[in-house]
Structure formats: C-alpha cells, structure tokens
Design a protein around this motif. Structure first.
Motif, short mmCIF file in Angstrom:
data_model
loop_
_atom_site.label_atom_id
_atom_site.label_comp_id
_atom_site.label_asym_id
_atom_site.label_seq_id
_atom_site.Cartn_x
_atom_site.Cartn_y
_atom_site.Cartn_z
N TYR A 1 36.67 42.98 33.98
CA TYR A 1 37.01 43.00 35.40
C TYR A 1 36.18 44.01 36.17
O TYR A 1 36.54 44.39 37.28
N ASN B 1 35.88 47.12 35.79
CA ASN B 1 36.72 48.27 36.15
C ASN B 1 36.94 49.13 34.92
O ASN B 1 38.07 49.40 34.52
N SER B 2 35.84 49.59 34.30
CA SER B 2 35.92 50.34 33.05
C SER B 2 36.63 51.68 33.25
O SER B 2 36.53 52.30 34.31
N LEU B 3 37.34 52.12 32.20
CA LEU B 3 38.02 53.41 32.25
C LEU B 3 37.05 54.57 32.13
O LEU B 3 37.40 55.71 32.42
N SER C 1 39.23 45.99 30.33
CA SER C 1 38.94 46.32 31.74
C SER C 1 37.48 46.06 32.09
O SER C 1 37.17 45.82 33.26
N LEU D 1 47.10 42.85 28.98
CA LEU D 1 47.23 43.94 28.01
C LEU D 1 48.53 43.83 27.24
O LEU D 1 48.56 44.01 26.02
N PHE E 1 44.68 42.21 34.66
CA PHE E 1 44.51 43.07 33.48
C PHE E 1 45.85 43.50 32.89
O PHE E 1 46.03 43.48 31.67
N PHE E 2 46.81 43.86 33.75
CA PHE E 2 48.07 44.45 33.27
C PHE E 2 48.87 43.45 32.44
O PHE E 2 49.42 43.79 31.38
N SER F 1 41.00 41.64 39.10
CA SER F 1 41.31 42.75 38.19
C SER F 1 42.80 42.97 38.00
O SER F 1 43.20 43.63 37.04
N PRO G 1 41.97 48.46 25.32
CA PRO G 1 42.29 48.43 26.76
C PRO G 1 41.07 48.65 27.64
O PRO G 1 40.92 47.98 28.68
N ASN G 2 40.17 49.55 27.24
CA ASN G 2 38.96 49.76 28.04
C ASN G 2 38.04 48.55 27.98
O ASN G 2 37.43 48.16 28.98
N GLU H 1 37.91 46.06 46.41
CA GLU H 1 38.67 45.69 45.21
C GLU H 1 38.33 44.27 44.75
O GLU H 1 38.17 43.36 45.57
#
Length: 290
Positions: free
Chosen positions: A252, A254-256, A249, A100, A96-97, A93, A245-246, A89
C-alpha cells in the motif's frame, strides 16, 4: 463323520479343466480402470476442502474481518478527517488493518489442510488412494492456493472500491497502486497461507504449526519493539523491515520504515521462503512414514 469322496477320474478332471479354462480368457471387468493423474488428486482435495466445516468458518471469518474492518476504517476516516488531510492519502491503504487480522484465518486454514489429516489418521487413507506423496502435496497446495487467492482478491476488491468511493478527498490511486493493492496483496496472502500448509505438513500437528506461523507473523515486530539497546539497533531495524506486517504495508506504499523491502520485493521474499519450505517438505515426505 463325512463319507470320503471317490477320486475324480483323470479323464473327467482333464475335461473339466479344458471346459473351465476358456471361459476366463474373454472376461472383461465392468469396473473401468483408468490411469490416475494429478487432476484426480486435485478433484479429491477440492472435495475435501469444500466439504469440511473448518473451511466455511475460517474463510467466513476472514471475509468478515477484511471487509468489515476495511469499510469501518474507511468510514471512520471519512467522517473525521478533512479533505486537506486526505489529499495525499492512498484510499486503498485502509484495507491493511483487516488483512493483518484476517491473515490469521488463512494461516489456520492452511495448517488444517494438511496437519488435520495427520491428527485424525486420514492421511493413511489418502496415501493408499494416491501412493504418490508428491502428487498429494502438490494437489493440496494448488487447491488451497486457488481458494485463498480468489477469496482474498474478492474481499480486497470490495474494500478498495468502497473506500475509494467513501474517501472523496483522497487522491486517486495509480494503476500500479491498484495492481499492488489488489492482485499483489492477494498473491502475498495466498502464499503466506501456502507456507502454513507446508509447515503443517512438516510438523504434522495442528496446534504446533499454527503457533509457529503466528510467531513468524508477529514475533519479529514485537521483539523489535522491545529492543532499546543501541548495540542492537541494526538487528532491530532488520526485524522491523522484514516483519510481515511491514511487508504487507509495502503493498500500500505505506512502509513502517524508510529502508528495507519496497515495490514487489515482499512477494519475491515470501515466494522464495515458500519454495524452500516446499523442498524441505518434499524431502521429509519421501523419507518419513505416514
């Protein structure tokens, strides 16, 4: 009834004009007159943005959301996850939350920086003080971008350093990940707010511009979630890939999705969109009345 005044003799009038004339030739105004430039407009906009309550409230809520949610997510994961599950991990990342949700505050402040003046009528005073409309828009953009960038950078740095310290079992972020997770994401959020400022200048209505920007942020992802038809799969994938949002991410790693923007692509995308919107706002400013 007033008594008629006798006419002034011609010689006396000539002597009076001769005496009065030279007294104005050497007159110098005590008020200094200087040629205005962009620096004066920037100083004016800085005074505005730091003296209104909306700036303090929106930026305060932004910092609270970014730092509060970022630290809470990191602490929750650290308390419930094993070291083995955290080994791959990226500890950055978890910021991110908070970003957003916090981006809504930056969007709101960006819109209010321009649209609120149209709502109150103060834009007329601004344009009288600085008739160059391009200079006004440039000054607002520079001041807002600087405030949004610095606030975001400080907030994400606090979250990043705290989460790295909390998550002992997580891997150490690389230099590239540190750069993208702090500087890159701060530039992206500031540009997103700048785009909101420009949309506010175009629409000239606070509620309408905020609604448009929230739709730009959330609508593509929400629409894609409800596209179940196979014939719409390509459109659904594109909405996922290029949703904000993507793109957040991606910074970080950590793409969706497995395809779509990667690396620094989201930054160039939002920069291009903002530049195009700025050109449109400039054209409208020059052709519309205030």
């Amino acid at each position: 009834m007033s008594t008629p005044q006798p006419p002034m003799p011609q010689t006396a009038a000539a002597n009076w004009q001769a005496a009065a004339g030279p007294s104005y030739q050497g007159y110098t105004s005590p008020i200094p007159v200087v040629r205005t430039h962009l620096g004066h407009a920037i100083a004016s906009e800085w005074t505005k943005i730091r003296s209104v309550r909306s700036t303090i409230w929106t930026l305060g809520v932004f910092v609270l959301l970014v730092i509060g949610i970022g630290l809470a997510a990191g602490a929750l994961v650290a308390a419930n996850a094993s070291e083995a599950s955290l080994s791959n991990e990226n500890p950055l990342s978890f910021g991110f939350f908070g970003l957003l949700l916090g981006s809504m505050c930056i969007i709101t402040l960006g819109v209010l920086t321009t649209a609120s003046e149209y709502g109150t009528g103060m834009i007329r005073t601004t344009m009288v003080a600085c008739p160059s409309r391009t200079r006004v828009l440039a000054a607002k953009s520079l001041v807002f971008f600087s405030v949004a960038f610095v606030t975001t950078l400080v907030s994400v740095l606090v979250v990043a350093l705290a989460d790295v310290a909390l998550l002992d079992g997580a891997r150490t972020p690389t230099g590239q990940e540190w750069l993208k997770g702090t500087l890159g994401i701060s530039l992206y959020i500031a540009l997103l707010g700048l785009l909101s400022l420009i949309i506010g200048s175009i629409i000239r209505h606070s509620a309408g511009a905020i609604t448009v920007m929230i739709g730009v942020v959330l609508a593509p992802l929400v629409i894609a979630l409800f596209m179940f038809s196979e014939s719409l799969e390509s459109l659904r994938q594109a909405l996922f890939e290029y949703s904000i949002p993507n793109q957040l991410s991606v910074f970080y790693s950590n793409s969706l999705t497995e395809t779509g923007p990667s690396g620094w692509d989201p930054l160039w995308i939002v920069l291009g969109v903002t530049a195009a919107a700025f050109a449109g706002a400039y054209a409208l400013l020059e052709n519309r009345d205030v």
